[in-house]
Structures are given as structure tokens and as C-alpha cells.
Design a protein around this motif. Structure first.
Motif, mmCIF file in Angstrom:
data_model
loop_
_atom_site.group_PDB
_atom_site.id
_atom_site.type_symbol
_atom_site.label_atom_id
_atom_site.label_comp_id
_atom_site.label_asym_id
_atom_site.label_seq_id
_atom_site.Cartn_x
_atom_site.Cartn_y
_atom_site.Cartn_z
ATOM 1 N N PHE A 285 0.841 -1.166 -0.007
ATOM 2 C CA PHE A 285 -0.065 0.186 -0.059
ATOM 3 C C PHE A 285 0.787 1.107 0.050
ATOM 4 O O PHE A 285 1.886 1.302 0.951
ATOM 5 N N ASP A 286 0.391 2.294 -0.637
ATOM 6 C CA ASP A 286 1.337 3.589 -1.030
ATOM 7 C C ASP A 286 0.306 4.577 -0.786
ATOM 8 O O ASP A 286 -0.707 4.586 -1.559
ATOM 9 N N ASN A 287 0.683 5.654 0.149
ATOM 10 C CA ASN A 287 -0.387 6.661 0.454
ATOM 11 C C ASN A 287 0.135 7.988 0.233
ATOM 12 O O ASN A 287 0.931 8.420 1.066
ATOM 13 N N GLY A 302 4.780 10.963 0.742
ATOM 14 C CA GLY A 302 3.971 10.344 1.149
ATOM 15 C C GLY A 302 4.414 9.053 1.895
ATOM 16 O O GLY A 302 5.600 8.929 2.297
ATOM 17 N N THR A 303 3.761 7.932 2.074
ATOM 18 C CA THR A 303 4.174 6.893 3.249
ATOM 19 C C THR A 303 3.807 5.416 2.161
ATOM 20 O O THR A 303 2.838 5.335 1.608
ATOM 21 N N THR A 304 4.859 4.725 2.441
ATOM 22 C CA THR A 304 4.656 3.286 1.813
ATOM 23 C C THR A 304 4.752 1.916 2.818
ATOM 24 O O THR A 304 5.489 2.270 3.599
ATOM 25 N N ALA A 305 4.012 1.124 2.579
ATOM 26 C CA ALA A 305 4.118 -0.054 3.429
ATOM 27 C C ALA A 305 5.064 -1.135 2.618
ATOM 28 O O ALA A 305 5.272 -2.298 3.124
ATOM 29 N N GLY A 317 7.369 -1.529 9.263
ATOM 30 C CA GLY A 317 6.105 -1.546 8.595
ATOM 31 C C GLY A 317 5.714 -0.424 7.543
ATOM 32 O O GLY A 317 5.289 -0.934 6.441
ATOM 33 N N THR A 318 6.145 0.871 8.032
ATOM 34 C CA THR A 318 6.050 2.029 6.987
ATOM 35 C C THR A 318 7.225 2.706 6.899
ATOM 36 O O THR A 318 8.010 3.138 7.877
ATOM 37 N N ASP A 319 7.575 3.340 5.706
ATOM 38 C CA ASP A 319 8.778 4.211 5.459
ATOM 39 C C ASP A 319 7.780 5.325 4.738
ATOM 40 O O ASP A 319 6.697 5.447 4.121
ATOM 41 N N GLY A 320 8.776 6.515 4.571
ATOM 42 C CA GLY A 320 8.519 7.634 3.824
ATOM 43 C C GLY A 320 8.698 7.616 2.278
ATOM 44 O O GLY A 320 9.766 6.771 2.092
ATOM 45 N N PHE A 321 8.314 8.242 1.380
ATOM 46 C CA PHE A 321 8.936 8.360 0.142
ATOM 47 C C PHE A 321 8.629 9.611 -0.522
ATOM 48 O O PHE A 321 7.888 10.342 -0.312
ATOM 49 N N ILE A 322 9.774 10.104 -1.433
ATOM 50 C CA ILE A 322 9.213 11.211 -2.270
ATOM 51 C C ILE A 322 9.643 10.644 -3.899
ATOM 52 O O ILE A 322 10.421 9.793 -4.081
ATOM 53 N N ARG A 335 12.949 8.319 -3.673
ATOM 54 C CA ARG A 335 13.511 8.250 -2.427
ATOM 55 C C ARG A 335 12.800 7.649 -1.387
ATOM 56 O O ARG A 335 11.822 8.036 -1.295
ATOM 57 N N GLN A 336 13.346 6.571 -0.883
ATOM 58 C CA GLN A 336 12.595 5.968 0.562
ATOM 59 C C GLN A 336 13.376 6.135 1.383
ATOM 60 O O GLN A 336 14.757 5.912 1.424
ATOM 61 N N PHE A 337 12.924 6.356 2.614
ATOM 62 C CA PHE A 337 13.452 6.590 3.689
ATOM 63 C C PHE A 337 12.679 6.265 4.950
ATOM 64 O O PHE A 337 11.510 6.090 4.954
ATOM 65 N N GLY A 338 13.489 6.219 6.138
ATOM 66 C CA GLY A 338 12.733 5.796 7.440
ATOM 67 C C GLY A 338 13.783 5.215 8.628
ATOM 68 O O GLY A 338 15.043 5.409 8.271
#
Length: 824
Positions: A285-287, A302-305, A317-322, A335-338
Motif C-alpha cells: 500500500f502506498d499513500n 507520502g508513506t509506503t508499506a 512496517g512503513t517508510d516515507g517516500f518522495i 527516495r525511500q527513507f525511514g
């Protein structure tokens, strides 16, 4: 910047229920509530502006003693707005909009609707008005309910007066969760469970985009769906069109699904014609939470699972993304980060030099420290430049629950708002959960800096028998060596609060020196150069260099050389010393001793003699109250010139140099020179030479019209004609514009740039001139290379049209532009 209304979960099924469970994993019970009501931790601002932007202009924390939740923020030229809700212990909910001036003075606090009737989710502020959108379960004043829950939009003036309201929807559930405006009207993004007028439902919950003109007339609606659960989340607009983002439960026409629920981004023109669609995401899921625009592209945050292609998940469980795309929809980077715990990216704002993304984390980011108990959300923010390079990360908070909900940027200033269950530094908690708003900037990274001029002082000299052995003296630097110099610990009384230095660096190599690079200590060496000496001669160049670890600078040399560094001032943020702002001038020639005799003309400087120049008496508009001048000095020697020194008049001549010409070549070098008695400066030359002084501005008291302050950036290459298509140099008599704003962490709103320009000429180069683009070329020069050498010089250049500078060359040469800071 906002979440779907919790009530949607009663209506939407499937993936949207997954979305609600996903979001509610951050809900907590407020420990001080009598009835322990659930509240969604809104956004904390806390120290973000302080940590991320170097200085916090102001913080405002306020509340009712109940639970107060901030939803979104917006900014225009008159102030900053925050939407918030008050959750009373009796179960009643009341909504408000507050406005603060840009200096933090509250302008108004307006209630929106009546108790338990309206839920605003998003706000947009423009010159045409302030727009608030959300959902309502009643018929608003002058409106008719379509049944169930409807969407609404309201327009206010900048004083908070309601101008009009529009309510719309179906007989089922409808809301509006995103809003953006352009010159032609206002756009809403939201969700519906049925078919909006003139549209057709896909069979499941759909996303929609709707447009009104500024008078509240509905112009068009576009409904988007796949037949499964789909949701609209955010919208942004500019002169080129409107960008609509959300997520889909299946695959849109012409797209390829990544798996799970994906992000979609669509671009429409102002008339509602679809220009393109893009679908992307992870296998889960991507939000998306926000869409942001600058001149270089569109950012979806947003946020990705799951795990985005080419990226690494961090666990929890969840990270941020740009995800960045260009304005034509072509992917640029992701970019995925967390952390190893949960991370939610709930806010994003393009600030003219990249994207700031913010939210909450239950873990600890690398290099950061958790503010509360592990697992209790801290706030975080990250800044990426327009090329996707991480500029900084900040994690912050109280011992309670902290989270960023909204972000807005304007003219380089960042505003963040939200809520906290603690007390922010310098603030007092009203009890329960409070709303707060904070302003940071206007610069990024290290804050707005003013200049402190000093009498030039020699701080480093590695030559045997010249400098003091040890940290700032011998030995000579070796080939491929890096050495760091903590300048506040040197002999020139530089304070530890200095954030950047105005330096003159001179090399005395025994043989060719390919290049030297200066940069902040403790950072990775950037791919830039400060000066070159391919001919193995003594070469000097001015440089504004950011302070690094322990206030130090690092110097790298490719070949053996002695190094001499003189300092003529430094930049600070705290104003504890007599510090000054920068004021630009149209580049102007103030001294030329080749001309007829006079106070700014002949005679030349004679060897071993000094001469004073009262610069405010010249024709360039330098004021008598100027504390220091930004100059470019050029010598045209009659023979070998050991060195030239510039310093404030009526002061003893310091043991420093501004430039050297041992072989009698025409040489230029920039210099910031403190003003002496009556605004005059002194010049001394070891041999006879003509002297030319050009000016591009001065440093004077803060608070003047058009004052600018300095923001250093890690030195970065903004342009290199050797790397362009076919590697074509600039030709004889050619002028070319080079965009600086939007590159290297420099915002498009910057008013002037601190540059290092290097030429690699094909033969003799008469001169190069730099000036703001779209203005007439001034009769000045930046550097010369009559002998066809690789030559570098520093320059402060006002920004011209399209955030660009113009470069003119008399003869064919490659041009390299490195940037080390900007003024704003």
C-alpha cells in the motif's frame, strides 16, 4: 498533508479499510483525557525550523485545555494560516482557522461552521483569496445538502471574512481533502462513493478533481476510478496545469500496476483536459500525502508499506517516500527513507531549492537522537535538493507525542504547524494537546547570516620559516593531501559562532598544481575547485567558505604546495557582534588608474607606496554608511608584482596580500574590504601597477530597503560547459545565461549568488564578465587570462531573470561555475 476522514471507514471497503488501519496505527490515547478519547496526533512543528533552517524566527503554541488538533497550513504574502479542531471532553468538535503575520503576530482566529457540523481538511492561500475545503453533514448557509455527507469549499479574504460557500456531492459520502489555486480558479481533490453530476462511478469508491472560478462557479469535474477502492488525496497547480494525486486499488487505463494499492498522478490543463497519467509505487500500500511544485518538476510525498523499485525498506512496517517527475510526467528519481520502526510522511513543501518532507517516526534516524520513549512518535523532517540528494535530517520532539501535519513554503521561508502533547521550547502548554505554528528561515540549512568585517589577518601559512609550526603553519602540504584548519582556534580571534568565512587563499607551489578545493570540515569533499595553478606560479583567489566541524575548513590539493590563507571577515546568525546585511548594486567600475588623473583615476600605484580611495565619493552609489565593500580588483602591472594588499584606510597595513602577479600578467581577484575612515580603503603594491576596482554591492546596517542575508551551501558545481552536449565552449564575443537558482540547494527565490568562476580558454582570453541576466552588460570584468591559463575568481552576482546570471567572454573558453552560497 491530511488524512481521509475517519468516518469514511464506515462506508468504504476493501483497500480503504486497509488505509484506515494503516493510518490509525499512529493514533494514541491522550493520557490526560478524562474519557481517554482517541486523537490522531497531528503535526508537530517543534524545533524543525530551528534545526532544519538554522534559526527559528518564532514559535506560537496555543490551545483550549482540551485536545486541539492542527490539520493543515498555508502561506501567502500577508501571513500564514492554520486549520485546527478542538475536541471537547463532552465529545463536541469545533473547527477554526487562525492567521498569523509573517513575524508571528496573531491576526485573527475564526470559527468555521457550528459545532459538529463541518470538518475542514485543507487550505490554500493565494492573492485571490483563502480557500478552505472539507466535508459537512448538514446543509450549510445558503446551500442544499445532496444527502449523506457532502464536500464543501469556502473562500475567505485575507482578513478572515467569508466571501462564499459552495456545497456539493451525491446522496452518499463525499469529501474534499486537497485544494490548490491558480490564476484561473481553484481546484479540489476528494472522494466520492457515487457518481458526481456529469460523471460516472467506476463501481467502487472513486477519486475526483473539481474546479471553481474565483467567484464560486463550478467549471468542471473529473471522476477517477478503477472499480476497486480509489482515493483522491492532494492537488497542486501552476500556470502549466493542475496535478492531481491519490491512490488506486487496481490499474488505470494505459498504466502498469506495481502491486497492492498504487499512487497515481494526473496532469490536467486549466480547462480539464487530461494531459497525462502516471501510476507508480511498491508491491504494497502506498499513500500520497502532498503534491508540491517548483520550476524543475513535481514532487509526490507520502508513506509506503512496501519497497519502491531500486529502494530499500527500513523495516517497522512503513517508510516515507518522495517521487519526483518532470512537468511532462517523466520520472526523475525516487527516495525511500525511514527507521526500523514506523515512519509516516504526512507533509511536503517545495521551497525553491528542493523538497522538504516531514512527519512522524517511532524509531531513530541515523545521526539523530530520539526525543521521547522509543515508539512514541517524534517529529522528523528531511530536505532533498532538486536532484534527490539528501541535504539534512532532523528528528525532534518532546517526551510526549509529536508529529508534523502541514508544511508550507514561500520565498524560501518554511512554515510548519501541528500539535504537541508537550511544551515547546519557550512556550507553555495550555493542557491536553495544543496547536502550534512555527516559522523558520528564510534560508535553508544554517539560517540567515550577516557579515562581520575585520582587518585582514593571516591565519594559515605553511611555508617554512613563515608560519608557526603546528596546526596553522608548516609543513608544506603534500600531493593528494587534505588538511583541516579549525579557524576559531587560530590567531585571528574568529568566534566559534561563525558559520562561514570570507577568505583569500594563496598557493605557492614548486611545480604545477592541478587544483585546490576548500570546503566545510567534516563533510565529504565536493567535486569543485577553488583555484588552479597549471603553470606552477603563485596564485590567489577569494572564497566564501562555510564553517564545518569545530568551525573548521578543509583544504585538498592535488600536488605539493604551500598554502597561505588570509581572512577579512565572517558570517554569523546571532547578531552578537557588529554584523551587517548585504545590498546589491549594478556592477560598476569605481576605480581605474589607467584613466585621466583624479581621485579614482591616474596615477598608478607606485612600488612600495600606498594610495587611498574614498569609494563613497565615486559614481557607483556606495553609501557613506557602508561597513564593507564587495570588490573585484584587477592589476595591470608594469612588470613583476610581488603582491597587492587592500585594507581599511587609517589602519596599519596588515601582513596579508590580496593578489600576486610575479610574472607581470594581468590578474584579478575578488575581495571584501572593510571601509575605513570616511569610507575609504587603502591599496599597496610592491611594484608599479595600474589598479581597477569594480563593485557589485556593499555590507551595511540591517533593516535597510532590499537588505540581503547570506546562506552558505556546501560548494557545488552548478555549470560546466565541458560536460554539456558536445562539450562546446563559449565562442568569441558570446553571452550565455546560466541558471543558478534551483540547483545545488540554492532556491529560485535567491537574490544573489556567491560563485567561483573558472575559465579553461582555448587561447588568450581578454576578459570574462558576470552580471544578472536580462540586464544590460556592465562595463566591468570578472577575470582575465591574456596568457591563456586556467584562471579562477570569486564573484557575488545578483540574480537575474529566471534565476540566472549572464556570462560574456571576449574569446573562446570553457566556463565552470561553482556555488558556495546565496543571498536572500
Amino acid at each position: 498533508m491530511f488524512h481521509l476522514n475517519r468516518n469514511i471507514a464506515q462506508h468504504l471497503k476493501g483497500a480503504l479499510r486497509r488505509s484506515e488501519a494503516f493510518r490509525d496505527s499512529t493514533s494514541i490515547q491522550h493520557p490526560h483525557s478524562v474519557n481517554r478519547i482517541q486523537w490522531r496526533v497531528p503535526a508537530l512543528l517543534l524545533c524543525l525550523a530551528l534545526a532544519a533552517y538554522g534559526q527559528t524566527d518564532w514559535t506560537r503554541q496555543f490551545g483550549t485545555g482540551a485536545n486541539d488538533e492542527a490539520r493543515a497550513v498555508a502561506v501567502d504574502s500577508t501571513g500564514v494560516y492554520v486549520l485546527y479542531a478542538v475536541y471537547a471532553t463532552t465529545g463536541e468538535t469545533t473547527e477554526f482557522m487562525a492567521k498569523y503575520s509573517l513575524d508571528g503576530t496573531q491576526q485573527f482566529n475564526r470559527q468555521i461552521g457550528t459545532i459538529n457540523t463541518m470538518r475542514p481538511f485543507a487550505i490554500s492561500a493565494t492573492a485571490a483569496g483563502v480557500y478552505v475545503v472539507g466535508s459537512t453533514n448538514v446543509a450549510l448557509s445558503g446551500q442544499t445538502s445532496a444527502g449523506g455527507t457532502d464536500a464543501f469549499i469556502q473562500r475567505y479574504d485575507t482578513a478572515g471574512n467569508l466571501l462564499w460557500t459552495r456545497q456539493f456531492g451525491t446522496s452518499s459520502y463525499d469529501d474534499a481533502v486537497g485544494v490548490a489555486a491558480d490564476a484561473t480558479g481553484v481546484y479540489l481533490a476528494g472522494n466520492t462513493l457515487s457518481s458526481l453530476p456529469g460523471q460516472t462511478s467506476s463501481g467502487g469508491p472513486d477519486a475526483y478533481l473539481r474546479k471553481y472560478d474565483v467567484n464560486g462557479t463550478a467549471l468542471w469535474t473529473r471522476q477517477v476510478g478503477t472499480g476497486l477502492t480509489d482515493a483522491g488525496r492532494a492537488v497542486a497547480a501552476d500556470a502549466g496545469g493542475v496535478y492531481f494525486a491519490g491512490w488506486v486499488g487496481s490499474v488505470l487505463a494505459g498504466q502498469v500496476g506495481a502491486g497492492g494499492e498504487d499512487v497515481f498522478l494526473q496532469k490536467y490543463d486549466a480547462n480539464g483536459a487530461l494531459l497525462w497519467t502516471r501510476q507508480f509505487g511498491s508491491e504494497a500500500f502506498d499513500n500520497p500525502a502532498a503534491v508540491s511544485l517548483d520550476g524543475s518538476g513535481v514532487y509526490v510525498t507520502g508513506t509506503t508499506a512496501g519497497q519502491f523499485p531500486g529502494q530499500t525498506g527500513f523495516g517497522g512496517g512503513t517508510d516515507g517516500f518522495i517521487q519526483k517527475l518532470d512537468l511532462s510526467g517523466n520520472p526523475q528519481w525516487v527516495r525511500q527513507f525511514g527507521t526500523t520502526s514506523f515512519d509516516f510522511a504526512d507533509a511536503g513543501a517545495a521551497d525553491g531549492s528542493g523538497i522538504v518532507v516531514a512527519g512522524s517516526t517511532g524509531g531513530t534516524f541515523p545521526g539523530q537522537t530520539a526525543a521521547g520513549i522509543l515508539g512514541v512518535p517524534d517529529a522528523f523532517a528531511q530536505k532533498y535538493d532538486a536532484n534527490g540528494t539528501l541535504q539534512w535530517t532532523r528528528q525532534f520532539g518532546t517526551s510526549g507525542n509529536d508529529r508534523v501535519a502541514g508544511a508550507a513554503a514561500d520565498a524560501g521561508r518554511l512554515f510548519l504547524g501541528g500539535s504537541t502533547s508537550g511544551a515547546l521550547p519557550g512556550q507553555t502548554s495550555a493542557g491536553g494537546v495544543d496547536v502550534f505554528l512555527q516559522s523558520g528561515g528564510p534560508q535553508a540549512a544554517q539560517g540567515a547570516l550577516r557579515f562581520v568585517p575585520i582587518i585582514p589577518c593571516r591565519v594559515v601559512d605553511t611555508r617554512p620559516g613563515q608560519g608557526t609550526s603546528g596546526e596553522f603553519g608548516p609543513p608544506t602540504m603534500g600531493a593528494d593531501e587534505t588538511r583541516s584548519f579549525p579557524l576559531p582556534q587560530g590567531r585571528c580571534s574568529i568566534p566559534s559562532t561563525a558559520r562561514a568565512y570570507s577568505l583569500n587563499v594563496t598557493v605557492v607551489p614548486p611545480a604545477p598544481l592541478i587544483y585546490l578545493t576548500m570546503y566545510p570540515a567534516g563533510e565529504a569533499r565536493p567535486l569543485v575547485s577553488t583555484l588552479n595553478s597549471f603553470h606552477g606560479g603563485i596564485v590567489a583567489n577569494a572564497a566564501i567558505t562555510p564553517a564545518g566541524l569545530n568551525g573548521g575548513i578543509s583544504v585538498y590539493v592535488t600536488n605539493v604546495t604551500d598554502l597561505v590563507i588570509d581572512i577579512n571577515g565572517y558570517f554569523i546568525a546571532d547578531g552578537s557582534a557588529q554584523s551587517y546585511s548585504f545590498y546589491t548594486l549594478t556592477p560598476c567600475r569605481v576605480v581605474d588608474t589607467r584613466l585621466a588623473p583624479g581621485p579614482f583615476g591616474a596615477p598608478p600605484l607606485f612600488g612600495g607606496l600606498g594610495r587611498n580611495f574614498v569609494l563613497p565619493d565615486g559614481t557607483c552609489g556606495l553609501p557613506l554608511f557602508a561597513a564593507a565593500y564587495s570588490l573585484n580588483a584587477t592589476v595591470v602591472p608594469a612588470g613583476p608584482l610581488g603582491y597587492l594588499t587592500l585594507w581599511p584606510a587609517a589602519q596599519p597595513q596588515p601582513f596579508v596580500s590580496t593578489l600576486n602577479s610575479p610574472d607581470g600578467a594581468v590578474v584579478a581577484n575578488a575581495a571584501i574590504v572593510q571601509a575605513g575612515i570616511s569610507g575609504s580603503i587603502s591599496a599597496f603594491a610592491t611594484g608599479q601597477t595600474d589598479l581597477i576596482l569594480d563593485t557589485n554591492g556593499y555590507f551595511g546596517p540591517a533593516g535597510g530597503l532590499n537588505e540581503l542575508r547570506f546562506q552558505p551551501v556546501t560548494p557545488c558545481r552548478a555549470a560546466d560547459t565541458r560536460l554539456e552536449l558536445f562539450g562546446q565552449p563559449l565562442g568569441d564575443g558570446v553571452t550565455r545565461d546560466f541558471a543558478i537558482g534551483g540547483k545545488c540547494g540554492v532556491p529560485v527565490t535567491a537574490r544573489a549568488y556567491s560563485l567561483n568562476v573558472t575559465v579553461v580558454p582555448s587561447g588568450a582570453l581578454g576578459y570574462l564578465a558576470l552580471w544578472p541576466s536580462a540586464t544590460a552588460r556592465p562595463l566591468v570584468s570578472t577575470l582575465n587570462s591574456f596568457l591563456g591559463r586556467v584562471v579562477a575568481n570569486a564573484a557575488i552576482v545578483p540574480a537575474g531573470a529566471n534565476s540566472s546570471v549572464s556570462v560574456y567572454v571576449t574569446n573562446q573558453t570553457h566556463v565552470i561555475l561553482d556555488v558556495n552560497g546565496y543571498f536572500q
